[in-house]
Design a protein around this motif. Structure first.
Motif, short mmCIF file in Angstrom:
data_model
loop_
_atom_site.label_atom_id
_atom_site.label_comp_id
_atom_site.label_asym_id
_atom_site.label_seq_id
_atom_site.Cartn_x
_atom_site.Cartn_y
_atom_site.Cartn_z
N LEU B 115 -1.30 12.13 9.05
CA LEU B 115 -1.32 12.92 7.82
C LEU B 115 -0.47 12.23 6.75
O LEU B 115 -0.90 12.10 5.60
CB LEU B 115 -0.80 14.34 8.09
N GLY B 116 0.72 11.76 7.14
CA GLY B 116 1.59 11.08 6.20
C GLY B 116 0.92 9.86 5.58
O GLY B 116 0.97 9.65 4.37
N GLN B 117 0.26 9.07 6.45
CA GLN B 117 -0.39 7.86 5.96
C GLN B 117 -1.56 8.19 5.06
O GLN B 117 -1.78 7.54 4.03
CB GLN B 117 -0.86 7.02 7.14
N VAL B 118 -2.31 9.24 5.42
CA VAL B 118 -3.45 9.64 4.60
C VAL B 118 -2.98 10.16 3.24
O VAL B 118 -3.61 9.89 2.21
CB VAL B 118 -4.32 10.67 5.35
N LEU B 119 -1.85 10.87 3.24
CA LEU B 119 -1.32 11.37 1.96
C LEU B 119 -0.97 10.21 1.04
O LEU B 119 -1.28 10.23 -0.15
CB LEU B 119 -0.07 12.24 2.20
N VAL B 120 -0.32 9.16 1.60
CA VAL B 120 -0.02 7.98 0.78
C VAL B 120 -1.32 7.35 0.29
O VAL B 120 -1.44 6.98 -0.88
CB VAL B 120 0.80 6.93 1.57
N ALA B 121 -2.31 7.26 1.20
CA ALA B 121 -3.59 6.66 0.82
C ALA B 121 -4.24 7.45 -0.31
O ALA B 121 -4.81 6.88 -1.24
CB ALA B 121 -4.53 6.61 2.02
N MET B 122 -4.14 8.79 -0.24
CA MET B 122 -4.71 9.63 -1.30
C MET B 122 -4.06 9.33 -2.65
O MET B 122 -4.73 9.29 -3.68
CB MET B 122 -4.55 11.12 -0.96
N ILE B 123 -2.74 9.11 -2.62
CA ILE B 123 -2.03 8.83 -3.88
C ILE B 123 -2.38 7.43 -4.38
O ILE B 123 -2.69 7.23 -5.55
CB ILE B 123 -0.51 8.99 -3.67
N VAL B 124 -2.38 6.45 -3.45
CA VAL B 124 -2.66 5.07 -3.84
C VAL B 124 -4.09 4.93 -4.36
O VAL B 124 -4.34 4.30 -5.38
CB VAL B 124 -2.42 4.11 -2.65
N MET B 125 -5.04 5.54 -3.64
CA MET B 125 -6.45 5.41 -4.01
C MET B 125 -6.85 6.38 -5.12
O MET B 125 -7.96 6.30 -5.62
CB MET B 125 -7.35 5.69 -2.80
N GLU B 126 -5.98 7.31 -5.42
CA GLU B 126 -6.29 8.38 -6.38
C GLU B 126 -7.60 9.05 -6.04
O GLU B 126 -8.47 9.27 -6.89
CB GLU B 126 -6.33 7.83 -7.82
#
Lengths: 115, 161
Positions: B115-126
């Motif tokens: 979940l943590g990694q996906v949250l970062v991915a969501m922010i990075v990928m917008e």
């Protein structure tokens, strides 16, 4: 294994299953490509084609299935991701911030249908 | 912090790094890309149970930074740091209450790591779409978390010192 372990496994399995039954089960019709959160283009999965994405990635569509076949990034992770054809599956290229997501049309919003 | 504790934690970081290296050398292939067994988390779990969350936090943070520089890139460090911190935080909340076995704790940790990694991915990928990727990782997280939990349980049972 304790009772709470079983509850944890059950809850997470049910969440995953709901998505698999109601979201991932449909065949996708279009592929939507976005770069850095901005939509780059939407293409039909019915037509076999090769899409050049911003000269950094190449997406291939064959038999209603999309595969990333080329990327100029060093890690090449997106090349090794599986082909996508089911609703809401996606291929992500992190270094280039490219997302290719396949979507089933009867689920999409109208602004996507315009394309 | 006593010298013996520093030494002990240093050895633990090294063991965790070796596990990371082994996984880097022999990536186990899963049908969905991006899935790892996360062998290094065995070390984190053992330390969490033996020495508490502070020690586990230092070992996991130092492990992530060093393995990021050795086998990955700065972006990977960011992803892993958020993932491992969220994972350790959730495991700390439940491990003492004795209401979860170590397998349950490990499974929650694995899910939260994703979940943590996906949250970062969501922010990075917008993009919000990345969350669908998280769903397909859920079952895998249960499986890998369970395996890691069993290994950690066996190690704790040996109790070397």
């Amino acid at each position: 294994m304790k009772k709470n372990d079983i509850i944890l496994i059950g809850t997470i399995s049910i969440i995953a299953m709901i998505f698999y039954i109601f979201v991932f089960s449909k065949e996708a019709d279009i592929v939507k490509i976005s770069i850095d959160g901005i939509e780059y283009g939407t293409y039909s999965l019915d037509k076999d084609q090769i899409i050049n994405i911003n000269n950094s990635n190449t997406l291939q569509i064959i038999d209603n299935t999309a595969t990333m076949i080329e990327a100029d990034c060093p890690d090449q992770l997106c090349i090794h991701q599986a082909s996508i054809s089911k609703n809401r599956q996606n291929i992500i290229c992190l270094p280039n911030k490219v997302i290719a997501e396949v979507i089933s049309v009867d689920e999409t919003e109208f602004d996507v249908l315009v394309y | 912090m006593s010298t013996s504790k520093i030494t002990y934690l240093g050895v633990m970081v090294t063991i965790a790094l070796i596990f990371s290296y082994i996984e880097f050398l022999i990536p186990i292939k899963f049908p969905v890309p991006g899935i790892k067994l996360g062998l290094a988390n065995v070390v984190i779990l053992v330390i969490l149970y033996k020495m508490g969350w502070k020690a586990a936090f230092w070992v996991s943070t130092i492990r992530v930074v060093i393995s990021g520089f050795l086998f990955g890139n700065p972006m990977m460090i960011l992803f892993s740091l958020v993932g491992c911190t969220l994972s350790l935080f959730s495991m700390t909340l439940i491990y003492k209450k004795d209401s979860f076995s170590i397998m349950g704790v490990s499974m929650l940790g694995a899910v939260m790591h994703n979940l943590g990694q996906v949250l970062v991915a969501m922010i990075v990928m917008e993009s919000f779409s990345v969350i669908y990727y998280f769903i397909s990782l859920l079952i895998a997280a249960l499986f890998t978390g369970f395996v890691i939990g069993i290994i950690a349980q066996r190690l704790l049972a040996i109790n070397v010192n």
